[in-house]
Write a protein that holds these residues in place. Structure first.
Motif, mmCIF file in Angstrom:
data_model
loop_
_atom_site.group_PDB
_atom_site.id
_atom_site.type_symbol
_atom_site.label_atom_id
_atom_site.label_comp_id
_atom_site.label_asym_id
_atom_site.label_seq_id
_atom_site.Cartn_x
_atom_site.Cartn_y
_atom_site.Cartn_z
ATOM 1 N N SER A 1 0.841 -1.186 0.000
ATOM 2 C CA SER A 1 0.000 0.000 0.000
ATOM 3 C C SER A 1 0.878 1.240 0.000
ATOM 4 C CB SER A 1 -0.914 0.010 1.230
ATOM 5 O OG SER A 1 -1.568 1.265 1.368
ATOM 6 N N HIS A 2 0.420 2.280 -0.684
ATOM 7 C CA HIS A 2 1.162 3.539 -0.692
ATOM 8 C C HIS A 2 1.116 4.216 0.678
ATOM 9 C CE1 HIS A 2 -3.000 4.886 -1.381
ATOM 10 N NE2 HIS A 2 -2.621 6.048 -0.883
ATOM 11 N N LYS A 3 0.229 3.725 1.547
ATOM 12 C CA LYS A 3 0.120 4.306 2.884
ATOM 13 C C LYS A 3 1.082 3.664 3.882
ATOM 14 C CE LYS A 3 -4.712 5.640 2.251
ATOM 15 N NZ LYS A 3 -6.110 5.518 2.726
ATOM 16 N N GLN A 4 1.809 2.643 3.452
ATOM 17 C CA GLN A 4 2.798 1.990 4.315
ATOM 18 C C GLN A 4 4.168 2.594 4.045
ATOM 19 O OE1 GLN A 4 2.512 -2.233 3.589
ATOM 20 N NE2 GLN A 4 0.603 -2.442 4.728
ATOM 21 N N VAL A 5 4.616 3.445 4.939
ATOM 22 C CA VAL A 5 5.910 4.116 4.803
ATOM 23 C C VAL A 5 6.746 3.807 6.032
ATOM 24 C CG1 VAL A 5 7.109 6.319 4.499
ATOM 25 C CG2 VAL A 5 4.847 5.974 3.469
ATOM 26 N N ASP A 6 7.939 3.258 5.829
ATOM 27 C CA ASP A 6 8.819 2.946 6.949
ATOM 28 C C ASP A 6 9.374 4.227 7.557
ATOM 29 O OD1 ASP A 6 8.439 0.255 6.466
ATOM 30 O OD2 ASP A 6 10.209 0.082 5.184
ATOM 31 N N SER A 7 9.576 4.202 8.865
ATOM 32 C CA SER A 7 10.107 5.387 9.548
ATOM 33 C C SER A 7 11.527 5.709 9.108
ATOM 34 C CB SER A 7 10.062 5.186 11.069
ATOM 35 O OG SER A 7 10.785 4.024 11.446
ATOM 36 N N ASP A 8 12.277 4.672 8.651
ATOM 37 C CA ASP A 8 13.631 4.950 8.184
ATOM 38 C C ASP A 8 13.642 5.611 6.803
ATOM 39 O OD1 ASP A 8 12.701 2.738 6.911
ATOM 40 O OD2 ASP A 8 14.521 1.549 7.091
ATOM 41 N N VAL A 9 12.509 5.605 6.115
ATOM 42 C CA VAL A 9 12.373 6.342 4.856
ATOM 43 C C VAL A 9 11.959 7.779 5.146
ATOM 44 C CG1 VAL A 9 11.054 6.537 2.703
ATOM 45 C CG2 VAL A 9 11.832 4.297 3.497
ATOM 46 N N SER A 10 10.936 7.948 5.976
ATOM 47 C CA SER A 10 10.492 9.295 6.370
ATOM 48 C C SER A 10 9.599 9.192 7.598
ATOM 49 C CB SER A 10 9.736 9.973 5.226
ATOM 50 O OG SER A 10 9.183 11.205 5.661
ATOM 51 N N ARG A 11 10.047 9.748 8.696
ATOM 52 C CA ARG A 11 9.228 9.758 9.907
ATOM 53 C C ARG A 11 7.995 10.646 9.719
ATOM 54 N NH1 ARG A 11 14.428 9.766 12.228
ATOM 55 N NH2 ARG A 11 14.424 12.041 12.342
ATOM 56 N N LEU A 12 8.160 11.718 8.950
ATOM 57 C CA LEU A 12 7.027 12.620 8.710
ATOM 58 C C LEU A 12 5.917 11.912 7.944
ATOM 59 C CD1 LEU A 12 5.767 15.490 8.740
ATOM 60 C CD2 LEU A 12 6.946 15.906 6.569
ATOM 61 N N LEU A 13 6.284 11.192 6.885
ATOM 62 C CA LEU A 13 5.276 10.501 6.081
ATOM 63 C C LEU A 13 4.653 9.341 6.843
ATOM 64 C CD1 LEU A 13 6.941 10.422 2.547
ATOM 65 C CD2 LEU A 13 5.201 11.983 3.410
ATOM 66 N N ARG A 14 5.442 8.658 7.646
ATOM 67 C CA ARG A 14 4.886 7.560 8.451
ATOM 68 C C ARG A 14 3.838 8.099 9.426
ATOM 69 N NH1 ARG A 14 5.655 2.355 9.718
ATOM 70 N NH2 ARG A 14 5.226 1.656 11.842
ATOM 71 N N ALA A 15 4.148 9.236 10.068
ATOM 72 C CA ALA A 15 3.197 9.848 10.997
ATOM 73 C C ALA A 15 1.963 10.361 10.250
ATOM 74 C CB ALA A 15 3.862 10.988 11.750
ATOM 75 N N TYR A 16 2.177 10.905 9.070
ATOM 76 C CA TYR A 16 1.071 11.453 8.280
ATOM 77 C C TYR A 16 0.089 10.365 7.862
ATOM 78 C CZ TYR A 16 -1.321 13.155 4.081
ATOM 79 O OH TYR A 16 -2.266 13.472 3.145
ATOM 80 N N TYR A 17 0.603 9.184 7.505
ATOM 81 C CA TYR A 17 -0.266 8.104 7.031
ATOM 82 C C TYR A 17 -0.870 7.283 8.170
ATOM 83 C CZ TYR A 17 0.512 8.882 2.089
ATOM 84 O OH TYR A 17 0.508 9.426 0.825
ATOM 85 N N VAL B 1 3.799 18.256 3.501
ATOM 86 C CA VAL B 1 3.872 16.798 3.367
ATOM 87 C C VAL B 1 3.958 16.415 1.890
ATOM 88 C CG1 VAL B 1 2.583 14.644 3.675
ATOM 89 C CG2 VAL B 1 2.712 16.284 5.548
ATOM 90 N N ASN B 2 3.170 17.077 1.041
ATOM 91 C CA ASN B 2 3.222 16.791 -0.392
ATOM 92 C C ASN B 2 4.613 17.036 -0.958
ATOM 93 O OD1 ASN B 2 0.577 15.972 -0.619
ATOM 94 N ND2 ASN B 2 -0.192 17.910 -1.406
ATOM 95 N N LEU B 3 5.256 18.108 -0.530
ATOM 96 C CA LEU B 3 6.615 18.408 -0.998
ATOM 97 C C LEU B 3 7.595 17.327 -0.544
ATOM 98 C CD1 LEU B 3 6.806 22.269 -0.394
ATOM 99 C CD2 LEU B 3 7.038 21.107 -2.604
ATOM 100 N N VAL B 4 7.498 16.954 0.737
ATOM 101 C CA VAL B 4 8.383 15.910 1.275
ATOM 102 C C VAL B 4 8.121 14.590 0.550
ATOM 103 C CG1 VAL B 4 8.932 14.538 3.326
ATOM 104 C CG2 VAL B 4 8.596 17.008 3.525
ATOM 105 N N GLN B 5 6.865 14.277 0.324
ATOM 106 C CA GLN B 5 6.500 13.034 -0.351
ATOM 107 C C GLN B 5 7.054 13.005 -1.775
ATOM 108 O OE1 GLN B 5 2.587 10.667 0.141
ATOM 109 N NE2 GLN B 5 2.148 12.064 -1.517
ATOM 110 N N LEU B 6 6.973 14.131 -2.467
ATOM 111 C CA LEU B 6 7.511 14.234 -3.829
ATOM 112 C C LEU B 6 9.015 14.013 -3.838
ATOM 113 C CD1 LEU B 6 7.171 14.933 -6.838
ATOM 114 C CD2 LEU B 6 7.366 17.351 -6.201
ATOM 115 N N TRP B 7 9.711 14.627 -2.884
ATOM 116 C CA TRP B 7 11.161 14.508 -2.820
ATOM 117 C C TRP B 7 11.589 13.090 -2.455
ATOM 118 C CZ3 TRP B 7 15.505 15.737 -4.554
ATOM 119 C CH2 TRP B 7 16.697 15.577 -3.850
ATOM 120 N N LYS B 8 10.929 12.510 -1.462
ATOM 121 C CA LYS B 8 11.282 11.150 -1.042
ATOM 122 C C LYS B 8 10.994 10.139 -2.154
ATOM 123 C CE LYS B 8 12.753 11.691 3.230
ATOM 124 N NZ LYS B 8 14.085 11.230 3.692
#
Length: 262
Positions: free
Chosen positions: A150-166, A228-235
């Motif tokens: 799922s696109h909503k599964q983001v590991d904290s070692d990839v991005s803590r911000l995105l993991r918290a957001y999802y 978050v969208n900017l961070v998501q785009l960059w990651k």
């Protein structure tokens, strides 16, 4: 000769890497009623969201009450399809993409209206549309190529911000607040009665309308959503580049091994 990134990439891939498109079409055509993904309850909710959003757009230019009610119901139903998918065991890739496409198209349609309602800020709204689409498109593709379920599964070692957001609760609050901000901007073009007259509020806020107050409260959430969208785009961009590098390294390794055999 070993290559760490290439090996890690291989480990993250699912057991079935590629399904032939013709085979997939045949499977979808021959699916039974009891296992028809198109008729899964979460997807039926998704179709109803599309109908409600379309009706909302129909009323957008001349009936703000109908438009707002229909738009809000469509957005709120977004919170139910995920629960239904988990409760009924009906999670699907089609449903995940349908949900994302509906969200993007619904929000974009409202932003398109705001570009005409606020022509001096049209470039700002166009930027938000471009950022929203590019961020989610890149993120969806990076999730697919790395084998994520799922696109909503983001590991904290990839991005803590995105993991918290999802996190489901955070995601609902942020998305609701973001839509509330855009709806407030829409209603500001229709509601001009100050709070002092409509609710008897005095003082500084008495000169505001209730949509203006609602916009002020929800603006920080909208700002956070777009950060978050900017961070998501960059990651997502970095993940895709990393996959490219790992695959190129793997190709060089295979070429090197073929050279040794020769």
């Amino acid at each position: 000769m070993s290559n760490g990134p290439a090996t890690s990439l291989a480990r993250r891939r699912p057991s079935i890497d590629i399904v032939d498109a013709k085979v997939a079409v045949d499977l979808a055509t021959a699916q039974t009623y009891s296992e028809n993904v198109f008729l899964f309850v979460p997807n039926l909710i998704g179709y109803s969201r599309i109908i409600l959003a379309a009706l909302s757009l129909h009323y957008m230019s001349y009936h703000p009450k109908y438009c707002t009610v229909l738009y809000c119901i469509s957005c709120l139903l977004d919170a139910f399809d995920g629960h239904a998918a988990r409760a009924l065991g009906q999670a699907s890739k089609f449903g995940a993409v349908l949900d994302m496409v509906t969200d993007r198209c619904t929000t974009t349609s409202l932003l398109c209206y705001l570009t005409s309602a606020y022509p001096d800020h049209a470039l700002f709204f166009q930027f938000l549309i471009a950022l929203d689409f590019s961020s989610h498109y890149m993120h969806m593709n990076s999730s697919l190529v790395t084998g994520s379920k799922s696109h909503k599964q983001v590991d904290s070692d990839v991005s803590r911000l995105l993991r918290a957001y999802y996190n489901p609760t955070t995601l609902f609050i942020v998305c609701a607040g973001n839509e509330l901000f855009y709806i407030s901007l829409y209603l500001m073009k229709w509601v001009h009665t100050p709070l002092s007259e409509s609710f008897g509020i005095t003082g500084y806020f008495g000169t505001w309308t209730w949509p203006e107050l609602m916009a002020a409260v929800s603006a920080p959430i909208c700002l956070y959503k777009n950060i978050v969208n900017l961070v998501q785009l960059w990651k997502a961009s970095k993940i895709l580049v990393g996959v490219d590098l790992a695959e190129r390294a793997k190709a060089r390794e295979e070429e090197f091994m073929r050279g040794k055999k020769d």
